[in-house]
Design an enzyme around this catalytic site. Structure first.
Site, PDB file in Angstrom:
ATOM      1  N   ARG A   1     -43.911 -36.957  -7.573  1.00 46.16           N
ATOM      2  CA  ARG A   1     -42.813 -37.254  -6.669  1.00 46.16           C
ATOM      3  C   ARG A   1     -42.284 -35.988  -6.023  1.00 46.16           C
ATOM      4  O   ARG A   1     -42.514 -34.870  -6.518  1.00 46.16           O
ATOM      5  CB  ARG A   1     -41.675 -37.976  -7.400  1.00 46.16           C
ATOM      6  N   LEU A   2     -41.607 -36.147  -4.919  1.00 49.16           N
ATOM      7  CA  LEU A   2     -40.848 -35.087  -4.265  1.00 49.16           C
ATOM      8  C   LEU A   2     -39.396 -35.549  -4.181  1.00 49.16           C
ATOM      9  O   LEU A   2     -39.131 -36.739  -4.011  1.00 49.16           O
ATOM     10  CB  LEU A   2     -41.385 -34.801  -2.854  1.00 49.16           C
ATOM     11  N   ASP A   3     -38.476 -34.619  -4.273  1.00 52.17           N
ATOM     12  CA  ASP A   3     -37.065 -34.985  -4.148  1.00 52.17           C
ATOM     13  C   ASP A   3     -36.801 -35.599  -2.777  1.00 52.17           C
ATOM     14  O   ASP A   3     -37.507 -35.315  -1.799  1.00 52.17           O
ATOM     15  CB  ASP A   3     -36.179 -33.749  -4.323  1.00 52.17           C
ATOM     16  N   LYS A   4     -35.769 -36.402  -2.713  1.00 58.19           N
ATOM     17  CA  LYS A   4     -35.419 -37.076  -1.460  1.00 58.19           C
ATOM     18  C   LYS A   4     -35.279 -36.118  -0.284  1.00 58.19           C
ATOM     19  O   LYS A   4     -35.829 -36.370   0.789  1.00 58.19           O
ATOM     20  CB  LYS A   4     -34.138 -37.889  -1.646  1.00 58.19           C
TER      21      LYS A   4
END
Length: 549
Positions: A322-325
């Site tokens: 995942r990547l941060d928002k």
């Protein structure tokens, strides 16, 4: 008794894992682990239950592995510890992704091919729906309305329903008409009503129009209405069953495409790399109302399903990490179960080498004692050319009581009226470890130069004046091993590919010893990076010019 208990354990683990597959999988798996331990104390003779029929490790260790793997704050040291005794060919069974059973593959491929050829089907209503079945209401009306004469509950039409609804052969409700026209597809009123409520039924008022050019009868959208439960149909009307089609992408998703672009940087039958925009979450978590504004919701609309014969395809493509928002950039996505396994293992073994670019507030210090040559940086297993003559910097600072290592170097300095020390710095960051918010915390806490736009770690104050355009952090480069083409069967397939597909415009290459098919992807920085630095520099020059005058 023991067999019954084992089935209860299996059901408990699987249901919990599917309900919250990522961040809250931690809680689900830990509950399952506690359940297992209690059960072991209650039934001393109970053998360790193997997670999802895996024959390699008992339930608690399997739970720990998946808990760490899909936790939002994944720590790779824990993953290595939990998998250090596993063999290279050990097969893990992921409960966080739904793969397609062999018996359902044919249906999946048929739907995918139908979607790809959607132009052959009449358009439905609203836009994006296509009619795959059509039923003509008899011109003389229905002769016999009662199909349930033995009183079977839930199926067919009874005389009681005919009397209650006051219907006859030439004036009948839509759900009843569906039962009469296709009893196999709609065996009960509840099934017919459900199709109407979901918008899968369209009514063409009157006979279809004959097109002399195509010599076929066609639906006229102007005469079509979306069928509702209470609608009536009359002799000559045509009823259509419609489904949403996405034009060659993953079938079976009735929601509309999310309202943001998700560019595909690389794609094959096994995995893909997409460019996540800033401001979009990878997946929605409990107590968050992101709706369809997630990468997970958009993936079926931008990726094509694997070709027939691909092993263990996944019903819905799934991101591997995942990547941060607020972070933009490259995101790895698995399209098959083996690819999910292989990519996840690469993250565990730190074979995936990621590069980020950021703009920080101030001038990061570059002490001589933390300076690295290109050869030294490459030895840390980050993506640096050992022949690189630039000096790199090392940040080795513990986060959450665990080792965290980042290699970085400055790329460009620009004067800014709002920045600390009057300078903003473009930096390249290469994390060796993957701690929670590692890059953001290292730059803010160790270098005292927070990433611009980081409302969590910039400390507020004057830094708030730089928050207007979001976080300036982008994952713009990634290097990894191909998850399929390095297996014996995959390498044989890759060797036979035509050059255009084999090298994928330079994305795929062979390692120096020709033994490994590697994937190297890089993207340009978002436009806001260059425009922000240019605007800050121009503002500083304009002020200087005014002072001179």
């Amino acid at each position: 008794m023991q067999y019954l208990f084992l089935h209860i354990v299996n059901l408990f683990v699987t249901m919990n894992a599917f309900q919250t597959p990522f961040k809250h999988a931690t809680r689900s798996f830990r509950n399952a682990e506690r359940f297992y331990r209690v059960s072991s104390s209650l039934l001393p003779g109970l053998k360790p239950y193997y997670f999802l029929y895996s024959q390699s490790s008992p339930l608690p260790s399997r739970i720990n592995y998946f808990t760490s793997l899909f936790s939002s704050g994944t720590d790779q040291d824990d993953l290595v510890k939990n998998t250090k005794n596993t063999t290279a060919d050990q097969k893990f069974d992921y409960t966080t992704t739904r793969y397609i059973a062999k018996s359902d593959e044919e249906s999946f491929y048929n739907e995918a091919e139908r979607d790809a050829d959607r132009i052959q089907y009449p358009k439905g209503t609203p836009e994006g729906f296509y009619i795959i079945k059509q039923y003509a209401v008899p011109s003389q009306g229905f002769q016999n309305l009662v199909t349930n004469t033995d009183g079977s509950e839930g199926f067919g039409i009874t005389q009681e329903e005919v009397d209650r609804l006051d219907i006859h052969g030439g004036n009948i409700t839509l759900p009843l008409a569906l039962i009469l026209l296709d009893e196999e597809e709609y065996p009960s009123l509840s099934r017919a009503r459900k199709s109407c409520r979901k918008g899968y039924i369209v009514i063409h008022r009157g006979p279809l129009q004959f097109n002399e050019t195509t010599e076929a009868h066609e639906f006229d959208i102007a005469k079509c209405v979306r069928g509702r439960v209470g609608d009536r149909v009359f002799p000559g009307d045509v009823i259509g069953k419609q489904v949403r089609m996405h034009g060659g992408f993953y079938p079976g998703f009735q929601s509309a495409k999310p309202a943001f672009d998700l560019p595909v940087v690389y794609e094959d039958d096994h995995f893909a790399i997409v460019n996540k925009p800033a401001g979009v979450v990878v997946y929605s978590q409990r107590k968050q109302s992101h709706g369809l504004m997630t990468v997970r919701a958009a993936l079926p609309f931008v990726l094509k399903p694997p070709k027939r014969g691909t092993l263990a395809i996944i019903r819905r493509p799934a991101s591997v990490h995942r990547l941060d928002k607020p972070t933009s950039g490259l995101l790895l996505v698995a399209k098959t179960k083996p690819a999910m396994l292989h990519l996840s293992r690469q993250f565990v073994e730190r074979k995936v080498k990621k590069t980020y670019t950021a703009i920080v507030n101030g001038i990061p210090s570059e002490p001589a004692e933390t300076s690295l040559s290109g050869k030294d940086a490459e030895a840390l297993n980050v993506d640096v050319d050992p022949k690189d003559e630039d000096n790199w910097q090392l940040i080795d600072h513990t986060l959450d009581e665990k080792s965290a290592v980042t290699v970085w170097k400055p790329l460009e300095y620009v004067k800014s009226l709002k920045a600390a020390d009057g300078i903003i710095t473009l930096v390249e960051l290469k994390p060796k470890t993957g701690r929670y918010h590692q890059l953001r915390r290292h730059m803010a806490w160790v270098k005292d130069c927070p990433i611009i736009g980081d409302s969590t770690y910039d400390g507020g104050g004057e830094a708030m004046s730089l928050r207007g355009r979001g976080l300036f952090l982008c994952s713009n480069k990634v290097a990894l091993e191909h998850p399929y083409y390095n297996s014996p069967e995959g390498r044989a397939e890759w060797d036979c590919l035509p050059d255009a597909e084999k090298w994928a415009n330079g994305t795929l290459s062979l390692s120096a010893d020709k033994s490994t098919v590697e994937v190297n992807v890089s993207i340009d920085l978002p436009n806001k990076f260059r425009s922000f630095m240019s605007k800050e520099g121009d503002r500083q020059e304009k002020l200087c010019d005014e002072d001179v005058k």
